[in-house]
Design a protein around this motif. Sequence first.
Motif, PDB file in Angstrom:
ATOM      1  N   ASN A 180      -2.091 -26.113 -40.012  1.00 28.95           N
ATOM      2  CA  ASN A 180      -2.117 -27.447 -39.404  1.00 28.95           C
ATOM      3  C   ASN A 180      -3.492 -27.751 -38.801  1.00 28.95           C
ATOM      4  N   ALA A 181      -4.526 -27.399 -39.520  1.00 25.17           N
ATOM      5  CA  ALA A 181      -5.886 -27.612 -39.025  1.00 25.17           C
ATOM      6  C   ALA A 181      -6.182 -29.101 -38.850  1.00 25.17           C
ATOM      7  N   ALA A 182      -7.003 -29.397 -37.850  1.00 21.33           N
ATOM      8  CA  ALA A 182      -7.415 -30.773 -37.581  1.00 21.33           C
ATOM      9  C   ALA A 182      -8.675 -31.108 -38.379  1.00 21.33           C
ATOM     10  N   PRO A 183      -8.878 -32.372 -38.708  1.00 19.20           N
ATOM     11  CA  PRO A 183     -10.114 -32.760 -39.409  1.00 19.20           C
ATOM     12  C   PRO A 183     -11.353 -32.383 -38.616  1.00 19.20           C
ATOM     13  N   TYR A 184     -12.416 -32.058 -39.317  1.00 16.37           N
ATOM     14  CA  TYR A 184     -13.662 -31.675 -38.653  1.00 16.37           C
ATOM     15  C   TYR A 184     -14.165 -32.831 -37.785  1.00 16.37           C
ATOM     16  N   SER A 185     -14.600 -32.481 -36.586  1.00 16.20           N
ATOM     17  CA  SER A 185     -15.145 -33.463 -35.642  1.00 16.20           C
ATOM     18  C   SER A 185     -16.568 -33.053 -35.285  1.00 16.20           C
ATOM     19  N   GLU A 186     -17.507 -33.945 -35.515  1.00 17.04           N
ATOM     20  CA  GLU A 186     -18.913 -33.670 -35.209  1.00 17.04           C
ATOM     21  C   GLU A 186     -19.143 -33.912 -33.727  1.00 17.04           C
ATOM     22  N   ARG A 187     -19.359 -32.850 -32.974  1.00 14.63           N
ATOM     23  CA  ARG A 187     -19.603 -32.963 -31.536  1.00 14.63           C
ATOM     24  C   ARG A 187     -20.219 -31.658 -31.039  1.00 14.63           C
ATOM     25  N   TYR A 259      -2.764 -40.037 -32.128  1.00 15.31           N
ATOM     26  CA  TYR A 259      -3.332 -38.831 -32.732  1.00 15.31           C
ATOM     27  C   TYR A 259      -4.826 -38.993 -33.010  1.00 15.31           C
ATOM     28  N   ALA A 260      -5.237 -40.173 -33.446  1.00 18.01           N
ATOM     29  CA  ALA A 260      -6.644 -40.394 -33.779  1.00 18.01           C
ATOM     30  C   ALA A 260      -7.559 -40.228 -32.565  1.00 18.01           C
ATOM     31  N   GLN A 261      -6.996 -40.349 -31.359  1.00 14.95           N
ATOM     32  CA  GLN A 261      -7.795 -40.222 -30.139  1.00 14.95           C
ATOM     33  C   GLN A 261      -7.644 -38.860 -29.463  1.00 14.95           C
ATOM     34  N   LEU A 262      -6.809 -38.003 -30.028  1.00 15.50           N
ATOM     35  CA  LEU A 262      -6.440 -36.793 -29.307  1.00 15.50           C
ATOM     36  C   LEU A 262      -7.614 -35.832 -29.124  1.00 15.50           C
ATOM     37  N   VAL A 263      -8.381 -35.584 -30.172  1.00 15.20           N
ATOM     38  CA  VAL A 263      -9.488 -34.635 -30.041  1.00 15.20           C
ATOM     39  C   VAL A 263     -10.516 -35.157 -29.041  1.00 15.20           C
ATOM     40  N   ASP A 264     -10.810 -36.446 -29.073  1.00 12.27           N
ATOM     41  CA  ASP A 264     -11.725 -37.030 -28.084  1.00 12.27           C
ATOM     42  C   ASP A 264     -11.193 -36.833 -26.663  1.00 12.27           C
ATOM     43  N   THR A 265      -9.885 -36.994 -26.502  1.00 12.60           N
ATOM     44  CA  THR A 265      -9.274 -36.799 -25.191  1.00 12.60           C
ATOM     45  C   THR A 265      -9.380 -35.339 -24.752  1.00 12.60           C
ATOM     46  N   LEU A 266      -9.080 -34.423 -25.655  1.00 14.09           N
ATOM     47  CA  LEU A 266      -9.151 -33.003 -25.316  1.00 14.09           C
ATOM     48  C   LEU A 266     -10.564 -32.582 -24.927  1.00 14.09           C
ATOM     49  N   ALA A 267     -11.549 -33.213 -25.533  1.00 12.40           N
ATOM     50  CA  ALA A 267     -12.944 -32.839 -25.260  1.00 12.40           C
ATOM     51  C   ALA A 267     -13.351 -33.085 -23.816  1.00 12.40           C
ATOM     52  N   GLU A 268     -12.527 -33.787 -23.050  1.00 13.29           N
ATOM     53  CA  GLU A 268     -12.792 -33.996 -21.627  1.00 13.29           C
ATOM     54  C   GLU A 268     -12.483 -32.744 -20.798  1.00 13.29           C
ATOM     55  N   TYR A 269     -11.896 -31.721 -21.445  1.00 15.98           N
ATOM     56  CA  TYR A 269     -11.419 -30.541 -20.728  1.00 15.98           C
ATOM     57  C   TYR A 269     -12.262 -29.312 -21.081  1.00 15.98           C
ATOM     58  N   ASP A 270     -11.853 -28.168 -20.540  1.00 14.96           N
ATOM     59  CA  ASP A 270     -12.579 -26.918 -20.763  1.00 14.96           C
ATOM     60  C   ASP A 270     -11.775 -25.901 -21.573  1.00 14.96           C
ATOM     61  N   VAL A 271     -10.484 -25.792 -21.283  1.00 13.72           N
ATOM     62  CA  VAL A 271      -9.633 -24.778 -21.917  1.00 13.72           C
ATOM     63  C   VAL A 271      -8.285 -25.396 -22.257  1.00 13.72           C
ATOM     64  N   SER A 272      -7.827 -25.156 -23.490  1.00 13.07           N
ATOM     65  CA  SER A 272      -6.484 -25.564 -23.899  1.00 13.07           C
ATOM     66  C   SER A 272      -5.567 -24.347 -23.838  1.00 13.07           C
ATOM     67  N   ARG A 298     -13.955 -28.416 -29.172  1.00 18.00           N
ATOM     68  CA  ARG A 298     -14.891 -27.412 -28.636  1.00 18.00           C
ATOM     69  C   ARG A 298     -14.444 -26.911 -27.272  1.00 18.00           C
ATOM     70  N   LEU A 299     -13.158 -26.555 -27.186  1.00 14.24           N
ATOM     71  CA  LEU A 299     -12.600 -25.968 -25.973  1.00 14.24           C
ATOM     72  C   LEU A 299     -12.400 -24.467 -26.157  1.00 14.24           C
ATOM     73  N   GLY A 300     -12.273 -23.766 -25.042  1.00 16.80           N
ATOM     74  CA  GLY A 300     -11.746 -22.417 -25.081  1.00 16.80           C
ATOM     75  C   GLY A 300     -10.234 -22.463 -25.238  1.00 16.80           C
ATOM     76  N   LEU A 301      -9.648 -21.313 -25.560  1.00 16.05           N
ATOM     77  CA  LEU A 301      -8.203 -21.227 -25.760  1.00 16.05           C
ATOM     78  C   LEU A 301      -7.620 -20.081 -24.937  1.00 16.05           C
ATOM     79  N   ILE A 302      -6.471 -20.328 -24.334  1.00 17.74           N
ATOM     80  CA  ILE A 302      -5.663 -19.252 -23.752  1.00 17.74           C
ATOM     81  C   ILE A 302      -4.318 -19.295 -24.443  1.00 17.74           C
ATOM     82  N   ILE A 303      -3.941 -18.184 -25.076  1.00 16.17           N
ATOM     83  CA  ILE A 303      -2.708 -18.124 -25.851  1.00 16.17           C
ATOM     84  C   ILE A 303      -1.876 -16.927 -25.406  1.00 16.17           C
ATOM     85  N   GLY A 304      -0.583 -16.953 -25.765  1.00 15.15           N
ATOM     86  CA  GLY A 304       0.239 -15.770 -25.613  1.00 15.15           C
ATOM     87  C   GLY A 304       0.063 -14.860 -26.816  1.00 15.15           C
ATOM     88  N   PRO A 305       0.795 -13.752 -26.872  1.00 17.37           N
ATOM     89  CA  PRO A 305       0.658 -12.801 -27.980  1.00 17.37           C
ATOM     90  C   PRO A 305       1.387 -13.264 -29.242  1.00 17.37           C
TER      91      PRO A 305
END
Length: 376
Positions: A180-187, A259-272, A298-305
């Motif tokens: 479920n990869a997202a389209p490439y975003s130039e940023r 959805y079209a605005q989601l990556v731009d919105t996420l870019a306001e943060y540091d870690v998902s 371009r966020l960091g990620l914290i995930i479970g196992p």
Amino acid sequence: MPARPSLLILSFSPIRSDPRVLKQVELFRDRYDVTTCGYGDAPDGVVEHIEIPRELRAWVDDKLAIATRRYSRAYWGMQAVADAKTKLAGRRFDGILANDLNAVPLALSLEPRFGVHGDLHEFAPKEKDDDLRWRLAVAPFMRWLCRRYLKQLTSITTVARGIADQYEADYGVTVGVVTNAAPYSERAPQPVHAPIRLIHSAAGQRYRKLENFIELMKDAPANVTLDLIVMPNEPDYVAELKALGDGVPGLRFRDPVPYAQLVDTLAEYDVSMVFLPPTNFNLAHALPNKFFEAVQARLGLIIGPSPEMVALLEQYGLGAVVPDFSVESLRVVIAGLTPETIAGWKTAADTAAHALSAQAQQQAWVDAVAALFARA
């Protein structure tokens, strides 16, 4: 055969807001004459859209048919299936891309000239296996659909290798993977904020245990904040979450965005935080949209196992893995965050953004649909 083969993309979903299906439309509309059939308005660039009214359910209303295991009657009696069957009657396509198991029997019944590719978004027989009633009543119907129809498909893909392996083991079919990869975003990665800004976006469904994030923030360090973007899938549950989170320091609920605005919105943060307790089979094998959207933001990620996510996160150095799914362990990881560590994760996401983009991940769809038409 015409210069441009005709391809029907069939999905019992609102296609304009369904990220996976919308990617298919965008991938194929310049290669083939694409017709779509699903809920809502036509996606851009298609030859024709056949709309299913939103009020028609794509699920079984005939509980007696399910209870007595008259599964053919149960399937063809679904409101959305019956509507689509009527509207598609007499139409002939060169190929069909059927999304999810509930679209497969209808797609096969239309007898496209060169076959049907099935894209299965979940492992359907265990989709809600955390629910006893679902396991007893619905799972046998899902298994029947798989046994009866999967081997009739020309090719199959799904979202993650663990799910593909289960379909292969249980039903003797070959299954490829398109994440479920997202389209490439130039940023470019943004500087780390102070306080550190965490984000979690999710469907508002009880089995996802989103209350864990509220519990986390009740005793979180003062140098972090958390925003939750929760879709109103189960409105009562979402209302409970908001009441539970009222007054919790550093916690905010943010309205969902298109959805079209989601990556731009996420870019306001540091870690998902893509932290998904394995309450059912599909969550145990999750490799969700939000993982890839974080990379494009371009966020960091914290995930479970979660094994599917762990493999990619460790390959590219994208973030931290919490050793288990407890709030206590998540809190320890959050407490150890530093701006320097997060900046490194953001740089790693930037390095991985091309490799983990939709454009790089969709070759299995391209090959499968091309193989349909090569049979001509």
